[in-house]
Design an enzyme around this catalytic site. Structure first.
Site, short mmCIF file in Angstrom:
data_model
loop_
_atom_site.label_atom_id
_atom_site.label_comp_id
_atom_site.label_asym_id
_atom_site.label_seq_id
_atom_site.Cartn_x
_atom_site.Cartn_y
_atom_site.Cartn_z
N GLY A 163 0.89 -1.07 0.10
CA GLY A 163 -0.03 0.17 -0.07
C GLY A 163 0.73 1.44 0.01
N GLY A 164 1.87 1.25 0.70
CA GLY A 164 2.51 2.50 1.02
C GLY A 164 3.41 2.84 -0.43
N GLU A 168 4.99 4.65 6.79
CA GLU A 168 5.52 3.73 7.74
C GLU A 168 5.13 2.50 7.36
OE1 GLU A 168 5.30 1.15 10.58
OE2 GLU A 168 4.36 2.64 11.87
N CYS A 223 3.43 -3.02 14.42
CA CYS A 223 4.63 -2.96 13.42
C CYS A 223 5.87 -3.19 13.97
CB CYS A 223 4.48 -1.43 12.65
SG CYS A 223 4.31 -0.23 13.84
#
Lengths: 528, 528
Positions: free
Chosen positions: B244-245, B264, B301
């Protein structure tokens, strides 16, 4: 002595077979030295060496990095006349400029030496542990800036020293603890090799690891692309055209591991002349701007390429004075026939746009590679509607836009691309009446100048040389001044790390006596 | 009250026809509210409003921004039980966690309020004029940080409060002076709308311009893409998956005006267990790590997904203890059936790799959406040779790599992708013997932990939550702590600007009493 070879670390090598020469635009002939473009293998060797050197260089103390940077400055000065002559023969720029730029380059190196020797630039931030905090204990956390890794630097055509081989990007990266690989600018490859030899000498004298610096010859774009695509390269610095900078940015973004690219690119540096200022000093402004537009044959990235005013008799009078003054100035030499060619093309393209009027055009110039200055004017609406007119014409060119009113002036400013600088020419009493103009200008630029000229970029901590895209690819950094070191570092945290193996910058006893933020308070005290 | 509509500035609107619901993984059924995805027109309206609001909001004083941020915190607390219940029903996370995360969110907002009220964060840097300098006078230059413009924030699935609608990205951007448009996370759209209502109430109470905040519903990827591609959006914050990032980073890089994306993303957070530590406390370490791996169903994360040790009896004993301890812990609920599905897929893919041994697998779990923890082991060489094993398995999963020797351990660390954290488990006396291991680890991570667990990200100025790609898309910034404000600002220089129209931060008399660097000296004094 210029060999025409590449510095792969401290080794002079040239195993390739693609060669090129530099050109003296003043005498209109090629210079004698033959430069050999680096091969893919040489490029890989340079990057491998840099990557290995990084393991040691990242931990070299600020004091020793300062020695290295000062030694580079010393070795550059020791090149003496050979450097100045080579610079002039490869740029067409006069000796005074060469010496001035050398002074600036040396000053930058020494500024970074002072910065890293003092040491507080790492922004040490410490929050000590709170073991009895409820509901859970707080760890000890200590943060500082650490270097990114090997950096590739692309030098500028228009600043063979201050923005090239040992220029601001290189000095900042070496200060940060990053090895540097310079992609030498083909127009001043000899100047570049001389400076590279100074850096290599300085590295050897101060016992820096081999690979901390390499200088790669190249006449085309492939070498630069190979460098930026290399997985062991961790950041890129570039000064040059929008097309060149954007190509590198795109390439870096497509890597498996994208890396930061700081490119300082084109700018037309809008100048807003407010009505009363024009009324009171149209003549003076015309003289000042005729000089600024032609300074260094208009080859500054901060050259004032766009002057904006509201229609009035005073603006008319400024325009006719500017037209008169600018043709009184003798044309000067450009950097290279390719630069002259681009200037002529861009000028021709601009002039061909509908609604553009040429109001001053220096005609008599017949010397090869000399650029004739030219001033054009255009109506506000025409400028707004035609993006071609917003493009930079690199050289002694400026366009005066005659706006209908304040509203149109604001609209034009708001629709400009990002710029390095914006200048406001104003009488002391009228500036307060134009808050929206100032706000609009601030939103499009990195530096705003009051009653001056944009040419001239002071090297000091409060300088911003950068700005919204396409002035630069990342407006969050400056390319000039000691804070430009921030482009090449990242913050790093140590959690509950034993004091004896923390870096000196973060140890309790603060052995480097640097300024640190400890539990929210700036102090040089030790932690007890 | 949850309406299911979008906040376009202060207006609740829902003209679209694409709807969706959130899901309660604990009860395994859909929640009642129906959310309407924003239309392209609504998205454009939100961005236009934000762009207009920016003209005013960028100049709002630190004191007033602090009032706004504190009012958001107050309004969030005033949501009371409705917020906690909605949070739990949309995440499957327990009430204690909901309250803890609310506390963290409120703390972050108040930290940024304190930062901007105090005001020194703008890093004011002033070099005063030297009119008689030779060969040319020095201008007065004054620099400070100013906001970038409208920021789009993508919230995280795993932190519905602290890293979402009014989380760290939003708080930092609003503190910086940037309007924020949140792309609401579809898994907790109700929680998001409640928080958005609190922000809008706070904006109205403190008289912030309409458009300073909008909340956009979306169940797919198109809305986010439209937001990132919008020319008036100037930066992006994202917390989520690498895929996604990276997609957003690529999209932003392809814009006519590329913009910064701080994402992030994933991390497997390597933990290095040194030999003596394993010898002395294998059992304790196993207990500690069994808890850390399963904390929050492994949905952090900073979850320790990779444990590295050198082959020894002590490592064997740690592995068997860990296998025993981890199956003693009861499985817990994951955020959403899609997250469970991804966990099962990634686990299956990992287990299918040659050479991977499953040493602990919680079998009895039959409750829907609960995740069974699992531990695997692998030989060092197998890990080195198979990149699939380097990929994150988001959930209560960890892999122990049994290295042949220190050299292989270092090689494995050096070949890891960028990570948020690295942890070193060591006895006090042995750490000094492994400088290359520590250097290799430092080079791959943003934060390094000594004898702890990576889970738990303290909110304080010395925290770095970020790291080399793909831990984040720009290692030069942190996502947690007040310094994360630097992502959303750029330095800006005023040259020779009259004192009366300079911003207060840069005026001679220093009316805000902030700490400034004046001619190289840090001071709160005025300039005379």
């Amino acid at each position: 002595m210029i060999t025409g070879k590449n510095y792969i670390g401290s080794q002079l090598v040239a195993s390739g077979n693609k060669t090129y020469k530099t050109f003296n635009p003043e005498s209109n002939q090629e210079n004698e030295h033959i430069f050999t473009e680096a091969t893919q293998k040489e490029i890989n060797n340079a990057v491998d060496l840099a990557s290995k050197a990084f393991k040691e260089y990242r931990t070299v103390s600020g004091e020793r990095k300062a020695e290295f940077l000062n030694a580079i400055a010393d070795e550059i000065l020791a090149l003496d006349n050979e450097l100045i002559q080579t610079y002039c023969s490869e740029s067409g720029l006069p000796e005074g400029r060469a010496k001035g730029e050398r002074g600036r380059t040396v000053f930058q190196l020494r500024s970074f030496a002072d910065l890293v020797e003092e040491g507080s630039w790492v922004e040490a931030t410490i929050d000590t542990a709170i073991p009895d905090r409820e509901p859970s204990p707080k760890s000890d956390l200590r943060k500082m800036n650490i270097p990114l890794g090997p950096v590739v630097v692309f030098g500028a055509s228009n600043f063979p020293l201050a923005y090239s081989t040992a220029g601001g990007d290189t000095a900042a990266a070496l200060a940060a603890g990053c090895p540097v690989i310079v992609k030498s600018h083909p127009m001043h490859a000899g100047t570049g090799e001389l400076i590279a030899s100074a850096i290599i000498k300085a590295a050897e004298k101060t016992e820096m690891p081999n690979g901390v610096f390499s200088n790669i010859n190249s006449s085309g774009i492939e070498v630069g692309q190979q460098l930026v695509a290399h997985p062991k390269v961790k950041a890129v610095g570039f000064t040059g055209s929008i097309r060149g900078g954007r190509a590198l940015l795109d390439l870096a973004a497509k890597r498996e591991e994208p890396i930061p690219v700081f490119a300082e690119m084109g700018s037309i540096n809008p100048v807003i002349m407010l009505p009363k200022a024009l009324q009171n000093r149209a003549e003076n402004l015309a003289t000042t701007y005729a000089n600024s537009i032609t300074l260094g044959t208009g080859q500054f990235c901060t050259n004032p390429g766009l002057i904006l005013g509201i229609k009035s008799d005073a603006l008319d009078s400024f325009i006719s004075s500017l037209a008169k003054k600018i043709v009184e100035i003798n044309p000067t030499c450009m950097l290279h026939p390719n630069i002259v060619g681009a200037y002529e093309n861009n000028k021709t393209k601009a002039i061909a746009q509908e609604g553009l009027a040429v109001i001053a055009n220096y005609k008599e110039n017949t010397q090869p590679n000399y650029a004739s200055q030219i001033i054009t004017t255009v109506e506000g609406k025409t400028f707004l509607d035609n993006p071609t007119l917003h493009q930079e014409v690199f050289g002694p060119y400026s366009m005066v836009v005659q706006c209908e009113d304040e509203k149109q002036l604001e609209e034009i400013i708001s629709n400009l691309e990002g710029q390095l600088t914006g200048t406001l020419i104003s009488d002391a009493n009228e500036v307060a009446n134009y808050p929206t103009i100032i706000a609009a200008l601030q939103n499009r630029v990195g530096r705003i100048i009051f009653n001056g000229v944009p040419t001239g970029v002071e090297v000091c901590p409060s300088m911003v040389h950068g700005g919204p895209y396409p002035a630069s690819t990342d407006s969050r950094f400056t390319a000039v001044g000691v804070h430009s070191i921030k482009r090449w570092v990242r913050p790093f945290s140590y959690q509950d790390w034993p004091n004896n193996i923390l870096p000196d910058e973060l140890k309790n006893e603060n052995p480097l006596h640097i300024l640190r933020s400890v539990n929210g308070k700036l102090t040089k005290e030790d932690i007890v």
